[in-house]
Motif scaffolding. Sequence first.
Motif, PDB file in Angstrom:
ATOM      1  N   MET A 113     -36.580 -58.501  50.352  1.00  0.00           N
ATOM      2  CA  MET A 113     -36.214 -57.681  51.628  1.00  0.00           C
ATOM      3  C   MET A 113     -34.914 -58.297  52.061  1.00  0.00           C
ATOM      4  O   MET A 113     -34.291 -59.606  52.347  1.00  0.00           O
ATOM      5  CB  MET A 113     -36.888 -57.108  52.191  1.00  0.00           C
ATOM      6  CG  MET A 113     -37.826 -57.174  53.033  1.00  0.00           C
ATOM      7  SD  MET A 113     -38.459 -57.590  54.407  1.00  0.00           S
ATOM      8  CE  MET A 113     -39.444 -56.794  53.930  1.00  0.00           C
ATOM      9  N   THR A 114     -33.732 -57.191  52.014  1.00  0.00           N
ATOM     10  CA  THR A 114     -32.696 -57.590  52.557  1.00  0.00           C
ATOM     11  C   THR A 114     -32.434 -56.555  53.419  1.00  0.00           C
ATOM     12  O   THR A 114     -31.961 -55.580  53.676  1.00  0.00           O
ATOM     13  CB  THR A 114     -31.435 -57.410  51.587  1.00  0.00           C
ATOM     14  OG1 THR A 114     -31.743 -58.890  50.765  1.00  0.00           O
ATOM     15  CG2 THR A 114     -30.109 -57.950  52.778  1.00  0.00           C
ATOM     16  N   PHE A 115     -32.160 -56.873  54.990  1.00  0.00           N
ATOM     17  CA  PHE A 115     -30.982 -56.387  56.524  1.00  0.00           C
ATOM     18  C   PHE A 115     -30.117 -56.386  56.312  1.00  0.00           C
ATOM     19  O   PHE A 115     -29.565 -58.028  55.852  1.00  0.00           O
ATOM     20  CB  PHE A 115     -32.432 -56.201  57.722  1.00  0.00           C
ATOM     21  CG  PHE A 115     -33.856 -56.103  57.835  1.00  0.00           C
ATOM     22  CD1 PHE A 115     -34.059 -55.124  58.001  1.00  0.00           C
ATOM     23  CD2 PHE A 115     -34.107 -56.737  57.275  1.00  0.00           C
ATOM     24  CE1 PHE A 115     -34.986 -54.624  57.971  1.00  0.00           C
ATOM     25  CE2 PHE A 115     -35.970 -56.837  57.482  1.00  0.00           C
ATOM     26  CZ  PHE A 115     -36.294 -55.394  57.168  1.00  0.00           C
ATOM     27  N   PHE A 116     -29.459 -55.143  56.612  1.00  0.00           N
ATOM     28  CA  PHE A 116     -27.283 -55.615  56.938  1.00  0.00           C
ATOM     29  C   PHE A 116     -27.184 -54.976  57.861  1.00  0.00           C
ATOM     30  O   PHE A 116     -27.381 -53.271  58.500  1.00  0.00           O
ATOM     31  CB  PHE A 116     -26.722 -55.105  55.204  1.00  0.00           C
ATOM     32  CG  PHE A 116     -25.176 -55.686  55.749  1.00  0.00           C
ATOM     33  CD1 PHE A 116     -24.641 -56.574  56.149  1.00  0.00           C
ATOM     34  CD2 PHE A 116     -24.406 -54.160  55.589  1.00  0.00           C
ATOM     35  CE1 PHE A 116     -23.632 -56.895  56.286  1.00  0.00           C
ATOM     36  CE2 PHE A 116     -23.557 -54.541  55.245  1.00  0.00           C
ATOM     37  CZ  PHE A 116     -22.691 -55.248  56.507  1.00  0.00           C
ATOM     38  N   TRP A 117     -26.780 -55.334  58.840  1.00  0.00           N
ATOM     39  CA  TRP A 117     -25.998 -54.745  60.360  1.00  0.00           C
ATOM     40  C   TRP A 117     -24.993 -54.821  60.139  1.00  0.00           C
ATOM     41  O   TRP A 117     -23.871 -56.406  61.154  1.00  0.00           O
ATOM     42  CB  TRP A 117     -27.085 -55.484  61.464  1.00  0.00           C
ATOM     43  CG  TRP A 117     -28.072 -54.843  60.993  1.00  0.00           C
ATOM     44  CD1 TRP A 117     -28.498 -54.369  60.872  1.00  0.00           C
ATOM     45  CD2 TRP A 117     -29.862 -56.032  61.511  1.00  0.00           C
ATOM     46  NE1 TRP A 117     -30.355 -53.813  60.919  1.00  0.00           N
ATOM     47  CE2 TRP A 117     -30.778 -55.467  61.496  1.00  0.00           C
ATOM     48  CE3 TRP A 117     -29.167 -57.126  61.643  1.00  0.00           C
ATOM     49  CZ2 TRP A 117     -32.150 -56.077  61.016  1.00  0.00           C
ATOM     50  CZ3 TRP A 117     -30.392 -58.148  62.171  1.00  0.00           C
ATOM     51  CH2 TRP A 117     -31.559 -57.785  61.556  1.00  0.00           C
ATOM     52  N   PRO A 118     -23.953 -53.485  59.318  1.00  0.00           N
ATOM     53  CA  PRO A 118     -22.544 -54.106  59.528  1.00  0.00           C
ATOM     54  C   PRO A 118     -21.838 -54.026  61.020  1.00  0.00           C
ATOM     55  O   PRO A 118     -20.931 -54.420  60.793  1.00  0.00           O
ATOM     56  CB  PRO A 118     -22.469 -52.452  59.113  1.00  0.00           C
ATOM     57  CG  PRO A 118     -23.193 -51.755  58.911  1.00  0.00           C
ATOM     58  CD  PRO A 118     -24.311 -52.490  58.920  1.00  0.00           C
ATOM     59  N   THR A 119     -22.247 -53.191  62.290  1.00  0.00           N
ATOM     60  CA  THR A 119     -21.577 -53.381  63.178  1.00  0.00           C
ATOM     61  C   THR A 119     -21.791 -55.022  63.521  1.00  0.00           C
ATOM     62  O   THR A 119     -20.526 -55.737  64.576  1.00  0.00           O
ATOM     63  CB  THR A 119     -22.267 -52.882  64.436  1.00  0.00           C
ATOM     64  OG1 THR A 119     -22.065 -51.089  63.584  1.00  0.00           O
ATOM     65  CG2 THR A 119     -21.344 -52.873  65.958  1.00  0.00           C
ATOM     66  N   LEU A 120     -22.837 -55.916  63.642  1.00  0.00           N
ATOM     67  CA  LEU A 120     -22.709 -57.030  63.795  1.00  0.00           C
ATOM     68  C   LEU A 120     -22.643 -57.649  62.933  1.00  0.00           C
ATOM     69  O   LEU A 120     -22.550 -59.433  63.519  1.00  0.00           O
ATOM     70  CB  LEU A 120     -24.640 -57.457  64.867  1.00  0.00           C
ATOM     71  CG  LEU A 120     -25.237 -56.686  65.483  1.00  0.00           C
ATOM     72  CD1 LEU A 120     -26.654 -57.005  65.669  1.00  0.00           C
ATOM     73  CD2 LEU A 120     -24.471 -56.818  66.764  1.00  0.00           C
ATOM     74  N   GLU A 121     -22.412 -57.608  62.025  1.00  0.00           N
ATOM     75  CA  GLU A 121     -22.175 -58.753  60.332  1.00  0.00           C
ATOM     76  C   GLU A 121     -22.816 -59.834  60.129  1.00  0.00           C
ATOM     77  O   GLU A 121     -23.234 -60.449  60.386  1.00  0.00           O
ATOM     78  CB  GLU A 121     -20.293 -59.225  60.918  1.00  0.00           C
ATOM     79  CG  GLU A 121     -19.582 -58.465  61.566  1.00  0.00           C
ATOM     80  CD  GLU A 121     -17.716 -58.985  61.747  1.00  0.00           C
ATOM     81  OE1 GLU A 121     -18.173 -59.805  62.203  1.00  0.00           O
ATOM     82  OE2 GLU A 121     -17.100 -58.092  62.060  1.00  0.00           O
ATOM     83  N   ARG A 122     -24.210 -59.258  60.645  1.00  0.00           N
ATOM     84  CA  ARG A 122     -25.371 -59.815  60.607  1.00  0.00           C
ATOM     85  C   ARG A 122     -25.822 -59.540  58.881  1.00  0.00           C
ATOM     86  O   ARG A 122     -26.272 -57.780  58.522  1.00  0.00           O
ATOM     87  CB  ARG A 122     -26.249 -59.923  61.627  1.00  0.00           C
ATOM     88  CG  ARG A 122     -25.692 -60.690  62.599  1.00  0.00           C
ATOM     89  CD  ARG A 122     -26.745 -60.529  63.531  1.00  0.00           C
ATOM     90  NE  ARG A 122     -25.656 -61.343  64.580  1.00  0.00           N
ATOM     91  CZ  ARG A 122     -26.912 -61.168  66.161  1.00  0.00           C
ATOM     92  NH1 ARG A 122     -26.814 -60.536  66.538  1.00  0.00           N
ATOM     93  NH2 ARG A 122     -25.654 -62.195  67.163  1.00  0.00           N
ATOM     94  N   GLN A 123     -26.301 -60.017  58.455  1.00  0.00           N
ATOM     95  CA  GLN A 123     -27.188 -60.254  57.180  1.00  0.00           C
ATOM     96  C   GLN A 123     -28.723 -60.688  57.131  1.00  0.00           C
ATOM     97  O   GLN A 123     -28.115 -61.801  57.705  1.00  0.00           O
ATOM     98  CB  GLN A 123     -26.738 -60.248  56.242  1.00  0.00           C
ATOM     99  CG  GLN A 123     -27.833 -60.406  54.662  1.00  0.00           C
ATOM    100  CD  GLN A 123     -26.696 -60.618  53.603  1.00  0.00           C
ATOM    101  OE1 GLN A 123     -26.632 -58.933  52.491  1.00  0.00           O
ATOM    102  NE2 GLN A 123     -26.161 -61.880  52.936  1.00  0.00           N
ATOM    103  N   VAL A 124     -30.075 -60.488  56.939  1.00  0.00           N
ATOM    104  CA  VAL A 124     -30.957 -61.366  56.906  1.00  0.00           C
ATOM    105  C   VAL A 124     -31.776 -60.897  55.794  1.00  0.00           C
ATOM    106  O   VAL A 124     -32.213 -59.820  55.015  1.00  0.00           O
ATOM    107  CB  VAL A 124     -32.333 -60.676  58.180  1.00  0.00           C
ATOM    108  CG1 VAL A 124     -33.255 -61.620  57.707  1.00  0.00           C
ATOM    109  CG2 VAL A 124     -31.144 -61.168  59.514  1.00  0.00           C
ATOM    110  N   ARG A 125     -31.904 -62.315  55.028  1.00  0.00           N
ATOM    111  CA  ARG A 125     -32.881 -61.832  53.884  1.00  0.00           C
ATOM    112  C   ARG A 125     -34.160 -62.744  53.079  1.00  0.00           C
ATOM    113  O   ARG A 125     -34.720 -63.503  54.349  1.00  0.00           O
ATOM    114  CB  ARG A 125     -31.778 -63.028  51.992  1.00  0.00           C
ATOM    115  CG  ARG A 125     -30.506 -62.031  52.397  1.00  0.00           C
ATOM    116  CD  ARG A 125     -29.345 -62.987  51.324  1.00  0.00           C
ATOM    117  NE  ARG A 125     -30.488 -63.483  50.260  1.00  0.00           N
ATOM    118  CZ  ARG A 125     -30.174 -64.629  49.084  1.00  0.00           C
ATOM    119  NH1 ARG A 125     -29.238 -65.677  49.508  1.00  0.00           N
ATOM    120  NH2 ARG A 125     -30.792 -64.786  47.953  1.00  0.00           N
ATOM    121  N   ILE A 126     -35.209 -62.271  53.202  1.00  0.00           N
ATOM    122  CA  ILE A 126     -36.643 -61.815  53.425  1.00  0.00           C
ATOM    123  C   ILE A 126     -37.404 -62.650  51.581  1.00  0.00           C
ATOM    124  O   ILE A 126     -36.932 -61.841  51.544  1.00  0.00           O
ATOM    125  CB  ILE A 126     -36.886 -61.411  54.270  1.00  0.00           C
ATOM    126  CG1 ILE A 126     -36.072 -61.393  55.537  1.00  0.00           C
ATOM    127  CG2 ILE A 126     -38.308 -61.942  54.592  1.00  0.00           C
ATOM    128  CD1 ILE A 126     -36.577 -60.107  56.952  1.00  0.00           C
TER     129      ILE A 126
END
Length: 215
Positions: free
Chosen positions: A98-111
């Motif tokens: 699973m991948t989360f992408f938070w564009p405002t924070l310019e962050r991504q988390v891959r699990i």
Amino acid sequence: MTERLADMRRNYARDGLTEAQATDEPFALFHQWFEEAVKTEQAPVEANAMNLATVDAEGRPHSRVLLLKGLDAQGFTFFTNYDSAKGQHLAAHPYAAMTFFWPTLERQVRIEGRVAKVTAEESNAYYQVRPLGSRLGAWASPQSRVIADRAELESLLAATEQRYVDSQPECPEHWGGYRLIPDRIEFWQGRPSRLHDRLNYHLASGQWVRERLAP
């Protein structure tokens, strides 16, 4: 179109991610980043939206966007129809990413990790707090199956509404939660010139090991 795509870029410069800012294990850092995403991201972005990738029996990957609905020390929980395409994939290959992408924070988390069904009690507890329309929809929709048209789906919903006109729908046996139990979590923070920060956590002998990856 090709030239336009080649020129589309954003220079990420909002923040950084150093080892001093990171925790020894990934769950605490995920909680921190998630809470910041909830406070920062604006509609239509949903902070708990994530891309879920599964593999079918032929080894072909499939991905779709879902909503995270649970997080504890065991892992990350989402709910779906067990008979859906993703349910069949997970029955054959109980691993997912699973991948989360938070564009405002310019962050991504891959699990990444193994996936298992949650208990019937957990599924029922979440089902009962869903809006009535969603609870009825879990009964009405033969998820991932071919249907003739929208009218067929609306007819199935109408029949379900009639079935429960004098009672509350119970949680279907074919519907419930899955928990992704991670063995790898990577935190990505956008940085200028594509020299992004990537801190990767992976399990080794039951302990989380943190390492930096080249962007």
